[in-house]
Write a protein that holds these residues in place. Structure first.
Motif, PDB file in Angstrom:
ATOM      1  N   ALA A 111      16.081  -2.842  -0.619  1.00 41.24           N
ATOM      2  CA  ALA A 111      15.515  -4.151  -0.275  1.00 41.24           C
ATOM      3  C   ALA A 111      15.961  -4.625   1.109  1.00 41.24           C
ATOM      4  N   ALA A 112      17.159  -4.244   1.495  1.00 42.03           N
ATOM      5  CA  ALA A 112      17.688  -4.685   2.799  1.00 42.03           C
ATOM      6  C   ALA A 112      18.172  -3.447   3.539  1.00 42.03           C
ATOM      7  N   THR A 113      17.241  -2.766   4.196  1.00 40.19           N
ATOM      8  CA  THR A 113      17.561  -1.472   4.811  1.00 40.19           C
ATOM      9  C   THR A 113      18.518  -1.612   5.989  1.00 40.19           C
ATOM     10  N   ASP A 114      18.637  -2.835   6.509  1.00 40.70           N
ATOM     11  CA  ASP A 114      19.519  -3.011   7.665  1.00 40.70           C
ATOM     12  C   ASP A 114      20.902  -3.525   7.260  1.00 40.70           C
ATOM     13  N   ASP A 115      21.186  -3.588   5.970  1.00 42.20           N
ATOM     14  CA  ASP A 115      22.491  -4.105   5.542  1.00 42.20           C
ATOM     15  C   ASP A 115      23.509  -2.968   5.636  1.00 42.20           C
ATOM     16  N   ARG A 116      24.190  -2.904   6.756  1.00 42.08           N
ATOM     17  CA  ARG A 116      25.113  -1.797   7.018  1.00 42.08           C
ATOM     18  C   ARG A 116      26.294  -1.796   6.061  1.00 42.08           C
ATOM     19  N   HIS A 117      26.744  -2.993   5.689  1.00 37.42           N
ATOM     20  CA  HIS A 117      27.890  -3.062   4.773  1.00 37.42           C
ATOM     21  C   HIS A 117      27.526  -2.462   3.417  1.00 37.42           C
ATOM     22  N   ALA A 118      26.339  -2.821   2.931  1.00 39.53           N
ATOM     23  CA  ALA A 118      25.900  -2.268   1.647  1.00 39.53           C
ATOM     24  C   ALA A 118      25.725  -0.757   1.754  1.00 39.53           C
ATOM     25  N   ARG A 119      25.262  -0.291   2.903  1.00 35.71           N
ATOM     26  CA  ARG A 119      25.090   1.156   3.088  1.00 35.71           C
ATOM     27  C   ARG A 119      26.442   1.865   3.094  1.00 35.71           C
ATOM     28  N   PHE A 120      27.433   1.215   3.716  1.00 32.79           N
ATOM     29  CA  PHE A 120      28.775   1.799   3.701  1.00 32.79           C
ATOM     30  C   PHE A 120      29.292   1.913   2.256  1.00 32.79           C
ATOM     31  N   LEU A 121      29.146   0.826   1.516  1.00 31.52           N
ATOM     32  CA  LEU A 121      29.633   0.841   0.128  1.00 31.52           C
ATOM     33  C   LEU A 121      28.896   1.903  -0.690  1.00 31.52           C
ATOM     34  N   LEU A 122      27.621   2.069  -0.412  1.00 35.34           N
ATOM     35  CA  LEU A 122      26.860   3.089  -1.137  1.00 35.34           C
ATOM     36  C   LEU A 122      27.411   4.490  -0.816  1.00 35.34           C
TER      37      LEU A 122
END
Lengths: 535, 582
Positions: free
Chosen positions: A220-231
């Motif tokens: 949903a938020a492809t630019d959320d770098r923090h969420a991508r890091f956690l993933l």
């Protein structure tokens, strides 16, 4: 640090009502009718005639004048507006934000407290004051005020989210979980809220649940770098270890958690200014190809900071990108005079002068590193010579003041090459090579330069490094065919040819190289046969 | 041409098997114990009794650090400098102290920048022998690393400076010779911590030196903090992260091989460094604590080649993905699973961070071990894990001090000062002890380098802290509180007689097994006591001693007497431990 989490925005999942203070005093119930309204009006009139109305709290002015002139100008503008309407919460809010956005926590807190008096049922003001308190270093005081906001405004999701993040920093997972549950109860679709919930799961060791949530969030938020890091971390914990994980971790590292926001907080970003901010804006605009906008932003910054060589450096590049070569060269010259020991200034000046020289020689010049300058008129040649001369001097200074920076030596080498000083170019390029022995660009230039200097062995060594770094570069493999063949290493040349064929067997360069190799082989065979010393 | 004379010092220590070499009586044993309420178990620790006493003035450690700070112009080295080494430079069996001085950043070649060497007289007092020992090493000093670099049986010193670094070669007669030109290993930038280690396993020590930022006095910036006015810049203001330096010891000359081994491929604001076999592949790796940039974990993936794996290993950033301001670092096995965990000290409003090695990656276990919240209000620098209460587990001390002035409640004498912290290991967590830092009055200063060792020879660990623009702190462990607890200490030496870097010593005492790795280079800008110190609690005997040497072979030694120091020399043990294979 909890700092500046407000700079990123939550997708306003329920923004239609979120801008309304959540514990607003209820209005009159339906059916009470006009009579009650009138009675109320009469009472209010009576009260107002008896009691003088309370004046709004005074405007907070900046007492510390030792701040960035760009910030000062922005704040002054908002102070003027607030002075005209001191009781208007919208205007006062902008002033508070202007302080807050620019790291001036003390006056921001005072303004937020004033807003708390003007609009006492709005949770945003005590919440923002608490955030500023934390930002100013009073973490304990800010934390206590956040807790107070959650108690007084139990449906205000931003405060619960912030409290969850504080508990996470303190390592209290149970309390963090309780707080994020309250946040998500108010805003069940909040992506930052869900991300924090996933973070908690991850810390609790439940990576599978974290993955499930974070995959949804990052979709949903492809630019959320923090969420991508956690993933990325969550994948790692589930045993996955591949390129995707590496990309997620490297892209996301350093990003801060997005905050669950009151939509009104989004205004704040537009009020942020200051030297670093404006230079960053300028650079971002240059990178986005909006050179004219970058020039405007950086020129404004330079007016406020007339001696800042960093602004000049970026402004010169912006002007060059915008096609204003004379403006760019003039700016970088001023920068070099202002900050004469800064290698970056000299480096950029050398690059710009090289570009100007190449343009003078041939407006269509491709800038190929080793290619001889194309034909030009005498006047053009003279113009180019002067540019190359300046580039050479600037490159020399860049190498002197930035001896560990390979680009300094590389650019110095380019300038020396353009000036016809091939030995000097080689010496500078060797220094660049010592710093980055496996850089393809450096080795490619070394190949071209040493080829020009007729040092085939050095050319071969450089080219072999190039193909080691870029094994799929057809042109380099073709060059390798020629170079090895020139050194009569026909087997090596054939091997290189096979690699080139594997990339594109029908490419004209590959076909040409094969023909050349056959010819050279035949010639060598014949010469060996005819050699008087051959057996 | 400088001619260096390396004197071969005869091996005089009696080192057959495991021989007690402790000839000194504890120096504080006569002091009557105060009523502290401390019992024999760690649960009995009184929460307010001071475990350490400030004794620098009493014993003659009168070093006064000078950063050279002048409010009209601030230079970044001034706020991060100050290292110390504990070393037995004169081979008399006790620890001497080498203190690194700052000076004035742009013009350090003045007397004010002289480092100081204090000789331990053996009775618990010290004398300044800087001049006669030739140990001043003028230059704006940052930190130091002490080790027997030339394998001649005495300890040499490498000093990192803001500017050219200095190699002090111990000549074996109580004096040092500056031999930087001959030995090499100069890194003329703003270097910080240094660590010797034998990365290529060729039997001599190589050297890693961190570089903070690409800085010269002329490139220094002037920074204005929005909140507190003129102050020191943060390293990222310089936008000049650099590669750290690796020097290979080629027959006594240190040759820079940073690019050759692959370490020029990543840049950062390097401050702390520690070496160890982090991936347990038999080769030594490096960890660099970077200030405001990703930490670097350099795995030696094949002999002589390093690859940066910080991000993939989970040590580049904390569990939230946030880049932190790494200052000091230590590598120890916190959870007893035989791999090296990493602990880093950080900036105010960041917690210090514990990275726990786990199945091929590192997990941020800061909170689980109780090391998070208590560190958030502090800026940590020097640190060390050691068993201050001799109960058989590793406790923790952190030297703190700000790098930016506070906005309010600014202390008049030193705006950067903070209290130091002493943590007790309670088995599953660490907890902060009162009084803070373990001493009363507490040590409140702008503390930087900290080194750990048994300076007074009584078997427990003492602490030396360099305080920026302040007097050195010597926190002497109050042994009298530990009268019912036992200890043992080992000098672990290889076949040449030098300290056996990266040897692992494991002992069994009672139901407790403990391990120490021989490596003096950790903390911040500092070198520690190279001996392996163990607290034994109430155990009255040791049942086994095993050394795993750096090459992986193991050797058992006869169980030694407790409450004594011993030497463990390679090849003099009782053979391979039962059931162990090389």
């Amino acid at each position: 640090m909890l700092s500046r989490m407000h700079q990123q925005t939550d997708s306003p999942a329920i923004s239609s009502h979120a801008s309304i203070p959540e514990t607003r005093t209820p209005g009159p119930r339906r059916g009470t009718g006009a009579a009650l309204s009138c009675a109320l009006a009469v009472v209010l009139l009576a009260v107002s005639s008896c009691t003088p109305s309370k004046p709004p709290p005074p405007i907070t002015r900046l007492s510390n004048l030792d701040v960035d002139p760009l910030i000062l100008a922005r704040v002054d503008e908002e102070v003027r507006k607030a002075a005209d309407a001191p009781g208007n919460p919208k205007v006062r809010c902008r002033l508070a934000y202007a302080y807050d956005a620019n790291g001036l926590e003390e006056p921001a807190i005072t303004e937020y407290r004033a807003l708390g008096k003007i609009a006492p049922n709005d949770p945003l003001w005590p919440y923002r004051a608490a955030i500023c308190l934390i930002e100013s270093g009073n973490a304990a005081g800010g934390r206590a005020e956040i807790v107070a906001v959650t108690e007084r405004f139990p449906n205000f999701a931003p405060a619960w989210h912030r409290l969850a993040l504080i508990h996470l920093e303190e390592g209290d997972l149970a309390a963090a979980r309780a707080a994020i549950d309250r946040c998500l109860a108010s805003r069940p679709l909040s992506l930052p809220g869900k991300t924090t919930l996933a973070d908690i799961h991850l810390r609790e060791g439940d990576a599978e649940r974290a993955v499930s949530i974070l995959e949804d969030v990052t979709r949903a938020a492809t630019d959320d770098r923090h969420a991508r890091f956690l993933l990325g971390r969550a994948y790692q914990r589930t045993g996955r270890d591949d390129a995707v994980v590496e990309v997620l971790l490297s892209e996301g590292a350093g990003a801060v958690a997005r905050a669950v926001e009151d939509p009104r907080e989004q205004t704040m970003a537009g009020l942020q200014t200051g030297l670093a901010r404006e230079v960053d804006r300028g650079i971002a605009l240059i990178q986005a190809g909006r050179a004219a906008d970058a020039v405007r932003v950086l020129e404004a910054a330079l007016r406020a900071h007339p001696n800042d060589s960093n602004i000049m450096l970026n402004l010169a590049q912006a002007r060059a990108q915008a096609g204003d070569t004379p403006g760019a060269l003039s700016m970088i010259k001023t920068a070099a005079e202002t900050d004469s020991k800064n290698f970056r200034v000299h480096l950029v000046r050398a690059i710009l002068e090289l570009g100007a020289g190449d343009a003078a020689m041939n407006p269509k010049a491709t800038g190929s590193l080793g290619a001889p300058p194309p034909a030009a008129s005498d006047a053009d040649r003279e113009k180019a010579r002067k540019h190359y001369e300046t580039a050479l001097a600037s490159g020399s200074r860049a190498a002197r003041f930035g001896p560990k920076e390979w680009r300094s030596h590389f650019t110095y080498a380019r300038a020396a090459h353009r000036s016809g000083q091939l030995d000097l170019a080689r010496s500078a390029l060797e220094k660049a090579q010592q710093i980055v022995p496996n850089d393809a660009e450096v080795n490619q230039f070394m190949f071209e330069l040493t080829w020009q200097l007729n040092d085939r062995k050095a050319a071969l060594a450089a080219l072999e490094r190039v193909v080691a770094v870029n094994p799929n570069n057809l042109v380099s493999w073709v060059n390798l065919v020629h170079t090895r063949a020139a050194l009569e290493d026909f087997e090596g040349a054939a091997a290189a040819l096979e690699r080139a064929r594997a990339i594109d067997p029908g490419h004209p360069r590959v076909i040409g190289a094969a023909e050349k190799l056959d010819t050279l082989r035949a010639a060598a065979g014949s010469s060996q046969t005819n050699s008087p010393r051959s057996p | 041409m400088i001619r260096i004379q390396f004197f071969l010092v005869a091996m005089i220590t009696v080192t057959i098997g495991c021989t007690p070499s402790d000839s000194k009586a504890p120096t504080k044993g006569a002091t009557p114990p105060e009523s502290t309420g401390s019992g024999s178990s760690s649960e009995g620790l009184a929460s307010t009794s001071p475990w350490f006493e400030e004794a620098a003035a009493e014993v003659g450690l009168d070093f006064q650090h000078v950063s050279g700070a002048d409010r009209s112009k601030l230079y970044i080295p001034e706020i991060v400098c100050g290292g110390v080494a504990l070393l037995d430079y004169d081979n008399d069996g006790d620890l001497d102290v080498y203190c690194v001085q700052g000076g004035r950043a742009p013009s350090p070649q003045v007397e004010a920048s002289a480092n100081h060497l204090y000789r331990n007289r053996g009775d618990g007092t010290f004398e300044d022998v800087t001049q006669e020992a030739g140990a001043a090493a003028l230059g704006y000093g940052m930190g130091c690393a002490a080790n027997d670099v030339d394998r001649d049986g005495d300890i040499d010193i490498y000093v990192s400076n803001a500017g050219s670094n200095v190699f002090l070669v111990n000549q074996g007669n109580g004096t040092f010779l500056e031999a930087s030109d001959v030995l090499g290993a100069d890194a003329p930038g703003l270097t910080a911590s240094a660590a010797f280690f034998d990365y290529d396993a060729d039997g001599d020590l190589d050297l890693c030196v961190t570089e903070y930022v690409g800085w010269t006095p002329s490139s220094d910036l002037s920074c204005t903090a929005t909140r507190s006015g003129h102050d020191y810049c943060q390293p990222n203001n310089y936008q000049a992260p650099t590669a750290d330096h690796l020097f290979r010891n080629d027959g006594g000359r240190f040759v820079e091989v940073t690019a050759e081994v692959g370490m020029s491929n990543a840049k950062g604001n390097g401050l702390g460094v520690v070496s160890g076999d982090f991936d347990r592949d038999g080769r030594l790796d490096l960890f660099i604590a970077n200030d405001g940039t990703h930490n670097h974990l350099w795995y030696q993936t094949e002999p002589g080649k390093f690859e940066e794996r910080g991000l993939r290993s989970g040590t580049a950033v904390n569990q939230s993905g946030r880049v932190e301001a790494g200052m000091g670092v230590a590598a120890v096995d916190i959870d007893g699973d035989e791999d090296l965990d990493l602990f880093l000290s950080h900036l105010l409003q960041e917690s210090n961070t514990l990275y726990l090695a786990k199945d091929g990656y590192y997990e941020d276990a800061t909170d689980r071990y109780g090391l998070g919240g208590s560190s958030i209000p502090h800026t940590g620098f020097g640190l060390g894990f050691f068993d201050f209460d001799l109960d058989g587990d590793l406790d923790l001390f952190i030297a703190n001090g700000r790098v930016m002035q506070p906005i309010e409640n600014v202390p008049a004498n030193d705006p950067y000062q903070e209290e130091n912290l002493l943590y007790e290991n309670t088995g599953s967590k660490f907890r902060v002890l009162e009084p803070k830092g373990g001493s009363s009055p507490p040590l409140i200063a702008t503390s930087r380098g900290a080194a750990f060792g048994d300076l007074d020879g009584d078997g427990d660990t003492d602490i030396v802290v360099i305080n920026r623009d302040g007097a050195l702190s010597y926190l002497r462990n109050r042994r009298e509180q530990l009268s019912d607890r036992h200890w043992v200490m080992f000098e672990v030496r290889d076949g040449t007689g030098a300290f056996a870097q990266h040897a692992r010593v494991t002992i069994q005492a009672g139901d407790k097994q403990q391990t120490r790795v021989i490596d003096p280079h950790s903390s911040y800008l500092s070198s520690n006591d190279p001996r392996a110190a163990f607290g034994l609690g109430e155990a009255t005997s040791i049942t086994s001693v095993t050394v795993r040497w750096a090459d992986g072979t193991e050797e058992g030694f006869a169980p030694p007497a407790i409450d004594a120091r011993h030497s463990l020399v390679r090849g003099t043990g009782v053979g391979k431990p039962p059931g162990k294979q090389p």
